[in-house]
Design a protein around this motif. Structure first.
Motif, PDB file in Angstrom:
ATOM      1  N   ASP A   1      86.076   0.246 123.879  1.00 16.70           N
ATOM      2  CA  ASP A   1      86.182   0.678 125.273  1.00 16.70           C
ATOM      3  C   ASP A   1      84.824   0.822 125.956  1.00 16.70           C
ATOM      4  O   ASP A   1      84.746   1.286 127.093  1.00 16.70           O
ATOM      5  CB  ASP A   1      86.930   2.019 125.340  1.00 16.70           C
ATOM      6  CG  ASP A   1      88.361   1.891 124.822  1.00 16.70           C
ATOM      7  OD1 ASP A   1      88.985   0.853 125.105  1.00 16.70           O
ATOM      8  OD2 ASP A   1      88.826   2.826 124.135  1.00 16.70           O
ATOM      9  N   GLY A   2      83.751   0.442 125.248  1.00 13.51           N
ATOM     10  CA  GLY A   2      82.421   0.504 125.845  1.00 13.51           C
ATOM     11  C   GLY A   2      81.752   1.858 125.748  1.00 13.51           C
ATOM     12  O   GLY A   2      80.783   2.129 126.467  1.00 13.51           O
ATOM     13  N   ASN A   3      82.225   2.724 124.840  1.00 15.48           N
ATOM     14  CA  ASN A   3      81.644   4.055 124.672  1.00 15.48           C
ATOM     15  C   ASN A   3      80.866   4.131 123.364  1.00 15.48           C
ATOM     16  O   ASN A   3      81.156   3.410 122.403  1.00 15.48           O
ATOM     17  CB  ASN A   3      82.752   5.116 124.661  1.00 15.48           C
ATOM     18  CG  ASN A   3      83.542   5.124 125.959  1.00 15.48           C
ATOM     19  OD1 ASN A   3      82.961   5.072 127.045  1.00 15.48           O
ATOM     20  ND2 ASN A   3      84.864   5.188 125.843  1.00 15.48           N
ATOM     21  N   PRO A   4      79.875   5.042 123.301  1.00 17.48           N
ATOM     22  CA  PRO A   4      79.168   5.241 122.041  1.00 17.48           C
ATOM     23  C   PRO A   4      80.137   5.675 120.941  1.00 17.48           C
ATOM     24  O   PRO A   4      81.181   6.267 121.218  1.00 17.48           O
ATOM     25  CB  PRO A   4      78.157   6.358 122.361  1.00 17.48           C
ATOM     26  CG  PRO A   4      78.029   6.345 123.845  1.00 17.48           C
ATOM     27  CD  PRO A   4      79.351   5.896 124.381  1.00 17.48           C
ATOM     28  N   LEU A   5      79.801   5.366 119.702  1.00 12.87           N
ATOM     29  CA  LEU A   5      80.666   5.733 118.576  1.00 12.87           C
ATOM     30  C   LEU A   5      80.614   7.249 118.375  1.00 12.87           C
ATOM     31  O   LEU A   5      79.523   7.841 118.338  1.00 12.87           O
ATOM     32  CB  LEU A   5      80.205   5.024 117.295  1.00 12.87           C
ATOM     33  CG  LEU A   5      80.051   3.500 117.374  1.00 12.87           C
ATOM     34  CD1 LEU A   5      79.752   2.926 115.994  1.00 12.87           C
ATOM     35  CD2 LEU A   5      81.291   2.845 117.957  1.00 12.87           C
ATOM     36  N   SER A   6      81.761   7.859 118.221  1.00 11.37           N
ATOM     37  CA  SER A   6      81.809   9.319 118.134  1.00 11.37           C
ATOM     38  C   SER A   6      82.484   9.822 116.871  1.00 11.37           C
ATOM     39  O   SER A   6      82.347  10.991 116.524  1.00 11.37           O
ATOM     40  CB  SER A   6      82.538   9.894 119.356  1.00 11.37           C
ATOM     41  OG  SER A   6      83.846   9.333 119.464  1.00 11.37           O
ATOM     42  N   ASP A   7      83.207   8.958 116.161  1.00  7.90           N
ATOM     43  CA  ASP A   7      83.921   9.380 114.959  1.00  7.90           C
ATOM     44  C   ASP A   7      82.980   9.290 113.751  1.00  7.90           C
ATOM     45  O   ASP A   7      82.592   8.192 113.352  1.00  7.90           O
ATOM     46  CB  ASP A   7      85.138   8.476 114.743  1.00  7.90           C
ATOM     47  CG  ASP A   7      85.969   8.895 113.538  1.00  7.90           C
ATOM     48  OD1 ASP A   7      85.495   9.747 112.758  1.00  7.90           O
ATOM     49  OD2 ASP A   7      87.074   8.361 113.372  1.00  7.90           O
ATOM     50  N   PRO A   8      82.583  10.425 113.142  1.00 11.39           N
ATOM     51  CA  PRO A   8      81.638  10.392 112.004  1.00 11.39           C
ATOM     52  C   PRO A   8      82.137   9.533 110.852  1.00 11.39           C
ATOM     53  O   PRO A   8      81.355   8.813 110.222  1.00 11.39           O
ATOM     54  CB  PRO A   8      81.529  11.868 111.586  1.00 11.39           C
ATOM     55  CG  PRO A   8      81.915  12.636 112.810  1.00 11.39           C
ATOM     56  CD  PRO A   8      82.944  11.812 113.505  1.00 11.39           C
ATOM     57  N   ALA A   9      83.436   9.591 110.586  1.00 10.27           N
ATOM     58  CA  ALA A   9      83.974   8.789 109.480  1.00 10.27           C
ATOM     59  C   ALA A   9      83.835   7.299 109.776  1.00 10.27           C
ATOM     60  O   ALA A   9      83.488   6.498 108.896  1.00 10.27           O
ATOM     61  CB  ALA A   9      85.441   9.151 109.243  1.00 10.27           C
ATOM     62  N   GLN A  10      84.127   6.923 111.021  1.00  9.17           N
ATOM     63  CA  GLN A  10      83.985   5.518 111.412  1.00  9.17           C
ATOM     64  C   GLN A  10      82.526   5.072 111.299  1.00  9.17           C
ATOM     65  O   GLN A  10      82.231   3.964 110.833  1.00  9.17           O
ATOM     66  CB  GLN A  10      84.484   5.299 112.833  1.00  9.17           C
ATOM     67  CG  GLN A  10      84.387   3.841 113.283  1.00  9.17           C
ATOM     68  CD  GLN A  10      84.549   3.653 114.792  1.00  9.17           C
ATOM     69  OE1 GLN A  10      84.371   4.604 115.543  1.00  9.17           O
ATOM     70  NE2 GLN A  10      84.888   2.450 115.215  1.00  9.17           N
ATOM     71  N   CYS A  11      81.618   5.923 111.729  1.00 10.29           N
ATOM     72  CA  CYS A  11      80.188   5.595 111.670  1.00 10.29           C
ATOM     73  C   CYS A  11      79.741   5.375 110.231  1.00 10.29           C
ATOM     74  O   CYS A  11      79.015   4.418 109.930  1.00 10.29           O
ATOM     75  CB  CYS A  11      79.358   6.704 112.311  1.00 10.29           C
ATOM     76  SG  CYS A  11      79.596   6.864 114.099  1.00 10.29           S
ATOM     77  N   GLU A  12      80.178   6.250 109.335  1.00 11.97           N
ATOM     78  CA  GLU A  12      79.780   6.126 107.943  1.00 11.97           C
ATOM     79  C   GLU A  12      80.389   4.888 107.302  1.00 11.97           C
ATOM     80  O   GLU A  12      79.730   4.167 106.549  1.00 11.97           O
ATOM     81  CB  GLU A  12      80.190   7.387 107.167  1.00 11.97           C
ATOM     82  CG  GLU A  12      79.628   7.457 105.761  1.00 11.97           C
ATOM     83  CD  GLU A  12      78.114   7.376 105.729  1.00 11.97           C
ATOM     84  OE1 GLU A  12      77.579   6.700 104.815  1.00 11.97           O
ATOM     85  OE2 GLU A  12      77.449   7.963 106.613  1.00 11.97           O
ATOM     86  N   GLN A  13      81.644   4.606 107.627  1.00 13.94           N
ATOM     87  CA  GLN A  13      82.315   3.427 107.080  1.00 13.94           C
ATOM     88  C   GLN A  13      81.659   2.140 107.571  1.00 13.94           C
ATOM     89  O   GLN A  13      81.476   1.184 106.812  1.00 13.94           O
ATOM     90  CB  GLN A  13      83.795   3.442 107.472  1.00 13.94           C
ATOM     91  CG  GLN A  13      84.615   2.334 106.820  1.00 13.94           C
ATOM     92  CD  GLN A  13      84.680   2.485 105.297  1.00 13.94           C
ATOM     93  OE1 GLN A  13      84.972   3.576 104.804  1.00 13.94           O
ATOM     94  NE2 GLN A  13      84.381   1.422 104.577  1.00 13.94           N
ATOM     95  N   LEU A  14      81.282   2.126 108.853  1.00 14.41           N
ATOM     96  CA  LEU A  14      80.597   0.967 109.419  1.00 14.41           C
ATOM     97  C   LEU A  14      79.300   0.687 108.662  1.00 14.41           C
ATOM     98  O   LEU A  14      79.018  -0.454 108.268  1.00 14.41           O
ATOM     99  CB  LEU A  14      80.316   1.201 110.903  1.00 14.41           C
ATOM    100  CG  LEU A  14      79.409   0.168 111.594  1.00 14.41           C
ATOM    101  CD1 LEU A  14      80.103  -1.187 111.666  1.00 14.41           C
ATOM    102  CD2 LEU A  14      79.021   0.646 112.994  1.00 14.41           C
ATOM    103  N   GLN A  15      78.517   1.724 108.456  1.00 15.07           N
ATOM    104  CA  GLN A  15      77.243   1.541 107.766  1.00 15.07           C
ATOM    105  C   GLN A  15      77.443   1.126 106.313  1.00 15.07           C
ATOM    106  O   GLN A  15      76.723   0.263 105.796  1.00 15.07           O
ATOM    107  CB  GLN A  15      76.425   2.838 107.843  1.00 15.07           C
ATOM    108  CG  GLN A  15      75.992   3.182 109.271  1.00 15.07           C
ATOM    109  CD  GLN A  15      75.190   4.470 109.326  1.00 15.07           C
ATOM    110  OE1 GLN A  15      74.012   4.485 109.021  1.00 15.07           O
ATOM    111  NE2 GLN A  15      75.848   5.561 109.707  1.00 15.07           N
ATOM    112  N   ASP A  16      78.427   1.731 105.642  1.00 12.62           N
ATOM    113  CA  ASP A  16      78.707   1.357 104.248  1.00 12.62           C
ATOM    114  C   ASP A  16      79.073  -0.122 104.152  1.00 12.62           C
ATOM    115  O   ASP A  16      78.602  -0.840 103.260  1.00 12.62           O
ATOM    116  CB  ASP A  16      79.861   2.201 103.692  1.00 12.62           C
ATOM    117  CG  ASP A  16      79.422   3.619 103.340  1.00 12.62           C
ATOM    118  OD1 ASP A  16      78.199   3.847 103.269  1.00 12.62           O
ATOM    119  OD2 ASP A  16      80.296   4.478 103.147  1.00 12.62           O
TER     120      ASP A  16
END
Length: 897
Positions: free
Chosen positions: A868-883
Motif C-alpha cells: 500500500d506504499g507505507n513503511p513496514l511496521s510488522d516486526p515479524a514481517q521485517c525479521e522474516q524478510l531479512q531472514d
C-alpha cells in the motif's frame, strides 16, 4: 670412466625406515613391476603426509622424500639394459636433494655420444615407465656439448647444472659437464649475477613488487623461496662452493643473517609442503582454499581478537619481510663484491656522517650510529633529498640493523629526531621508497611502534588485496603520483588539487595513519585519529594542522560512502555532507585521501563510474561551500529549473510546453530531482513517440555529469510489482552489474526505472550489445510473473572461502515515508535478482535503490514500502524478510560451488 653402478653394488647407505626393500624386490620378481612401484609410492605418500601432520621436522621430510625417490629411480633404472656412456643426473630442486610432495622430479640423461640409437630402447622405456608409475618428471636427454650450448644462452639451464648430482651411470660425464660449465667457461660470476638480478627484478614485478598480497606466491613472490635460492645461486657461483653452509666464516653473512635464512626457509618449506599436500598438485599460491586449513594444521586457534588464519598469515608476512630484507643486504654485498670490485672507486663526502661511494650511501665511519643515533633517521632524509643516490651499501645496511635497538622512547621523544622525520615527510624525492626501506631495515616500526602493529597484518576479506602496511604504502604512492604529469589524464581532479595543496606533508601523514588502528577492535577511524593527533603534537605541528590530520583520519571513509551509498543528486545530501566538511581546505585534502585510498585498496575499484561519482560529489560540495552553508539550494527551485531546461530542450523538437506537461502528468518530485534535464527530454520524446502499452526500453552510454563511465538503461512499463526483480535477473544473465537503480511510479499506472550498469570488467558495455540487452529485458518482462531461476554464472572461487554471511539492517525513514533496508554481503552473481525475488514473495514495493559494489563486497541500500506504499511496521514481517534475503544470498554460493 668409473665403473658402472650396477644392481649388485648397493648405491645407498641408508634405506628409508618405511621402505621394505626385501618385500619390494620380491614383488618385482613376480613380473608385475608397475603395481609394485605404484603401491610403494602411494604408501610413501601416506607415510610422509602423516608425519607432516604430526609435526615432524620439515627438513627431514623434504630430504627423505628426495632420498626415497632416489631408491625408486634406482630400481626403475635397472628395469632396463643400458649400454655404456649414459649418466642419469638429478637437477633443479631435486638436484639439491630437496623434494616437496608435488614438485617436479627434474632429470637430465647425459650421453657420451651424440648417436643415441644403441640407448634408444632403454631411454624410451625408462621415461615411459616413470610416467606409467605416476611420477611427475621433467626430463631432457643431451650430450655435454649440447648442454653447454644451451646453458650458454639460458641462465636457467646453467643454474640447474650447478645444482646437479649423479644418480646412476658414468659419473665422469657429469664431472666433465661441471668442468665445462664453470664461470671460467660460461657465465662468469659478474654476468651470472647481473642475469640473475634481472631475472629476480622481472619476477618481483609480476607480483607488483610485494609479497603482501591476499593470496601470495610462496615460491616466486618477493621474500619467497626463489629469493633464498637466488642468494644461494649467486653466492655459490662467486665463491665456488656446493652449499651455502660452506660460506660460514667467509664474511658473506653474519650468524644472525644465517639463522634468519635457515629459519625462514624452514617456515616456507612447511607452508609449501602443506600447500602441495592439501592441493594434491604443485600449487605455489597460498590460496584462500588452503589458508584456513594450514592455520589449523600449524596449531593456530581463533581468539576473540584475531582469527587463526589471520595469525598464521601475519606470521607468513613477517617471515617473508625478513627474507626480503636479507635478500636486499646479501645481494647488495654480492653486487659490491662482484660488479664493483674492479671498478674505479669514487668517493664523495655528503656530511660528517655519510659519504657516497660509487653512487651508494655509506657511513663515514663505523661508529656513526652509536655516537649519533639520530643518523638512523638522517640517512633516509639524505636519500630523500638526493635522487642520485642509488641505494645503501651492504655494510651500512648491516650497521643500521645492528643499531636499531638504539631507537627507544627517549629517541622518539627527541625533538631533533621529530624534525628529521618531518623533513623526510617533506622529501622532494622517493618518500615512499625511503619509508619502505625504513620498514625493511626495522627502523620505521621502532620509531612508530603503532606502525609496527600493522606490519604484515592481514585483512581477511576481498575488499582489501594487501596487508595493512602494504596498503598504506600504496595509498601514499598514489598521493605522490598525483604530482606527476601523467596524473592529468588519469586523475585530473586530484592532479589539479595537488598542485595547489599548501602542505602535502599533512596529506601524507593522514595517509600513513588512516588505517593505523586496524585490528585493535573498535572503530579504527576514531582510534587512528588519537594516534594521528599524538604524532602531530610530538612532531611540532600547529593545533590547526593537528586538527586537520585527525579529522582526515577520522573521516577517511566518509566521502567514499556518501558518493556510493547516498543520492548525491539530492541537494539535501550535498548540503549535509558540506556541513560535515566545513571548508574547501578540508574538502581538498579529503578528496585526495579518498581517491588514493580507493586505488590503494584495490585498483580494480577505481572504475570510470566511481571516478565520476567522486568528481560529482566534490564539485557539488565545492559549489555548496562557495554558496555558503547558510544558503542551501531549495528543492522546489531546483525541480522547476530542471523542468524548464527540459521544456526548452523539447521545444527544439517542436513539443509545446502543454504537451510536455501532459506527458509528465503527476510524476513525483524525485524524478525531476534525480534525473538531468537532458535525460528527461530523452525519456519524454521517446514516450511520446512510443504510443503503446508495451514496455519502452532505451539504452545509451551515460552522458550525465557525474554519471559517466556506465551504460544507462531506461525502462517504462505498465505498473507491475516485480519489474526490478525481472530487470535485475535479465541483466545478471548478461553479466552486467547494476551500479545504480532509480525507481519511479507515475500516477498513470506506469513504472519507470533507470539503471546504470557496467560489464564484468567494470566498463560500460559495448553498443553492439544494446539490442541483446533490449531483447533480454523484453523477454524477461513478458515472463514477469513466472520467470526462471535466477542465474547460471558460477560464484567466483575466492568468494567461497570467506565465512562472512550476508548481513541486513532495516529501519524506517519517517520523513521519506519508506523503510530503509541495508544489505552487506560478498558480491555474488545474481545478488540483485535474488533480492528482487524475495521482495516479490513478500509483496514489497521497491521505491529506490543505491547499489554500491566495493570490490567483492556489496553494500546496497533499498528504499521499500509495503503493497500500500507505507513503511513496514510488522516486526515479524521485517525479521522474516531479512531472514529470507540472507538465506537467498548465502544459498547462491552453496548452489554454485
Amino acid at each position: 670412466m668409473r665403473p658402472f653402478i650396477s644392481d649388485a653394488t648397493p648405491y645407498f647407505d641408508r634405506t628409508p625406515f618405511f621402505f621394505d626393500q626385501t618385500l619390494f624386490r620380491q614383488r618385482l620378481a613376480d613380473g608385475k613391476p608397475i603395481p609394485a612401484f605404484k603401491d610403494a609410492l602411494n604408501a610413501a605418500k601416506v607415510q610422509f603426509d602423516s608425519r607432516f601432520r604430526e609435526g615432524e621436522d620439515i627438513r627431514t621430510l623434504v630430504y627423505e622424500r628426495a632420498h626415497f625417490i632416489d631408491f625408486i629411480l634406482h630400481y626403475a633404472w635397472h628395469q632396463f639394459d643400458w649400454a655404456e656412456g649414459a649418466c642419469l643426473v638429478a637437477v633443479g630442486g631435486y638436484g639439491r636433494g630437496e623434494l616437496h610432495p608435488a614438485s617436479d622430479i627434474d632429470l637430465l640423461l647425459l650421453l657420451a655420444e651424440e648417436d643415441s640409437r644403441p640407448l634408444l630402447p632403454a631411454i624410451e622405456g625408462f621415461f615411459t615407465f616413470l610416467w606409467d608409475i605416476g611420477l611427475e618428471i621433467g626430463h631432457s636427454v643431451r650430450t655435454i656439448p649440447q648442454c653447454i650450448e644451451i646453458a650458454r644462452d639460458d641462465i636457467t639451464v646453467a643454474t640447474n647444472i650447478m645444482e646437479s648430482r649423479v644418480l646412476f651411470g658414468y659419473s665422469d660425464l657429469r664431472d666433465q659437464l661441471l668442468a665445462h660449465s664453470g664461470p671460467d667457461h660460461i657465465w662468469s660470476a659478474d654476468a651470472f649475477f647481473e642475469a640473475k638480478w634481472r631475472e629476480q627484478q622481472e619476477r618481483h614485478a609480476k607480483y607488483a613488487n610485494t609479497a603482501n598480497n591476499l593470496e601470495p606466491n610462496v615460491k616466486n613472490a618477493p621474500g619467497g623461496l626463489r629469493d633464498i635460492q637466488m642468494i644461494s645461486w649467486v653466492a655459490k657461483r662467486y665463491f665456488n662452493v656446493r652449499t651455502i653452509k660452506q660460506l660460514e666464516g667467509r664474511g658473506f653473512f653474519t650468524e644472525e643473517e644465517y639463522a634468519i635464512l635457515l629459519s625462514g626457509e624452514e617456515f616456507l618449506w612447511r607452508v609449501r609442503y602443506g600447500l602441495h599436500m592439501l592441493a594434491g598438485r604443485g600449487e605455489e599460491r597460498l590460496l584462500f582454499d588452503h589458508q584456513r586449513e594450514l592455520a589449523t594444521l600449524f596449531g593456530y586457534k581463533d581468539t576473540p581478537e584475531r582469527l587463526a588464519v589471520e595469525q598464521f598469515m601475519h606470521r607468513y608476512y613477517r617471515v617473508v619481510q625478513a627474507l626480503q630484507e636479507l635478500n636486499d643486504v646479501l645481494l647488495q654485498f654480492l653486487s659490491e663484491a662482484i660488479l664493483q670490485s674492479g671498478a674505479p672507486q669514487t668517493l664523495e663526502p655528503i656530511n660528517a656522517n655519510f659519504q657516497l661511494r660509487n653512487g651508494f650511501i655509506e657511513v663515514a665511519y663505523t661508529k656513526v650510529f652509536l655516537e649519533n643515533p639520530s643518523a638512523l633517521l638522517e640517512i633516509f632524509v639524505v636519500m630523500g633529498r638526493d635522487n642520485r643516490i642509488r641505494g645503501v651499501r651492504a655494510s651500512t645496511i648491516r650497521l643500521i640493523r645492528e643499531s636499531r635497538h638504539l631507537i627507544d622512547e627517549q629517541f622518539r621523544q627527541n625533538p631533533a629526531n621529530a624534525e628529521l622525520f618531518m623533513e623526510l615527510m617533506r622529501s622532494p624525492y622517493s618518500l615512499v621508497r625511503q619509508l619502505k626501506r625504513m620498514k625493511r631495515y626495522g627502523i620505521l616500526g621502532r620509531y612508530l611502534p603503532e606502525f609496527d602493529k600493522i606490519t604484515g597484518q592481514m585483512q581477511h576479506d576481498l575488499f582489501h588485496i594487501y596487508t595493512v602496511d602494504e596498503h598504506t604504502f600504496k595509498v601514499m604512492t598514489n598521493m605522490r603520483r598525483f604530482r606527476l604529469p601523467e596524473a592529468q589524464d588519469t586523475f585530473p581532479v586530484a592532479a589539479h588539487i595537488m598542485k595547489r595543496l599548501p602542505k602535502p606533508e599533512l596529506l601524507y601523514i593522514a595517509g600513513l595513519y588512516h588505517d593505523i588502528a586496524k585490528g585493535r577492535g573498535g572503530d579504527h577511524s576514531m582510534l587512528g585519529k588519537v594516534d594521528a593527533e599524538a604524532f602531530c603534537e610530538r612532531h611540532g605541528l600547529s593545533p590547526r594542522e593537528t586538527r586537520l590530520v585527525g579529522w582526515l583520519v577520522e573521516m577517511h571513509l566518509l566521502m567514499s560512502a556518501v558518493s556510493q551509498k547516498q543520492d548525491i543528486s539530492d541537494p539535501e545530501v550535498i548540503h549535509k555532507f558540506a556541513g560535515i566538511v566545513g571548508d574547501q581546505r578540508r574538502l581538498d585534502y579529503l578528496y585526495l585521501l579518498t581517491v588514493a585510498d580507493i586505488n590503494g585498496t584495490n585498483p580494480d575499484l577505481w572504475t570510470t563510474w566511481r571516478a565520476s561519482l567522486m568528481r560529482q560529489l566534490y564539485l557539488e560540495t565545492k559549489r555548496a561551500l562557495r554558496r555558503g552553508l547558510e544558503n542551501p539550494i531549495d528543492r522546489h527551485d531546483l525541480i522547476v529549473e530542471t523542468q524548464q531546461a527540459a521544456i526548452r530542450k523539447l521545444a527544439d523538437k517542436h513539443f509545446s510546453e502543454q504537451r510536455v506537461r501532459s506527458l509528465w502528468g503527476d510524476m513525483g518530485e524525485d524524478y525531476f530531482l534525480r534525473e538531468s534535464h537532458l535525460d528527461i527530454a530523452w525519456h519524454t520524446e521517446a514516450i511520446a513517440c512510443h504510443g503503446s502499452d508495451e514496455p519502452l526500453i532505451l539504452i545509451r552510454q551515460s552522458r550525465i555529469a557525474g554519471m559517466e563511465g556506465a551504460t544507462q538503461i531506461f525502462v517504462r512499463t505498465k505498473d507491475q510489482n516485480n519489474v526490478f526483480a525481472a530487470a535485475a535477473n535479465a541483466l545478471s544473465g548478461l553479466q552486467l552489474d547494476i551500479q545504480d537503480a532509480r525507481i519511479y511510479s507515475s500516477p498513470d499506472g506506469y513504472t519507470i526505472d533507470t539503471f546504470f550498469v557496467l560489464d564484468e570488467n567494470g566498463e560500460p558495455t559495448s553498443p553492439d550489445r544494446f539490442d541483446l540487452i533490449r531483447r533480454a529485458l523484453l523477454d524477461e518482462l513478458a515472463l514477469v510473473n513466472s520467470y526462471p531461476e535466477i542465474i547460471s554464472r558460477r560464484t567466483p572461487r575466492m568468494l567461497k572461502h570467506f565465512s562472512m554471511p550476508s548481513r541486513t539492517r532495516l529501519s524506517n525513514d519517517l520523513i521519506a515515508g519508506t523503510s530503509v533496508l541495508e544489505v552487506i554481503s560478498p558480491d555474488r552473481p545474481g545478488l540483485l535478482a535474488a533480492i528482487g525475488r524475495v521482495f516479490l514473495q513478500h509483496g514489497i514495493q521497491l521505491q529506490n535503490a543505491k547499489i554500491a559494489t566495493l570490490g567483492e563486497r556489496v553494500e546496497d541500500i533499498f528504499f521499500i514500502t509495503d503493497h500500500d506504499g507505507n513503511p513496514l511496521s510488522d516486526p515479524a514481517q521485517c525479521e522474516q524478510l531479512q531472514d529470507n534475503i540472507r538465506k537467498a544470498l548465502d544459498d547462491i554460493v552453496g548452489k554454485k560451488q
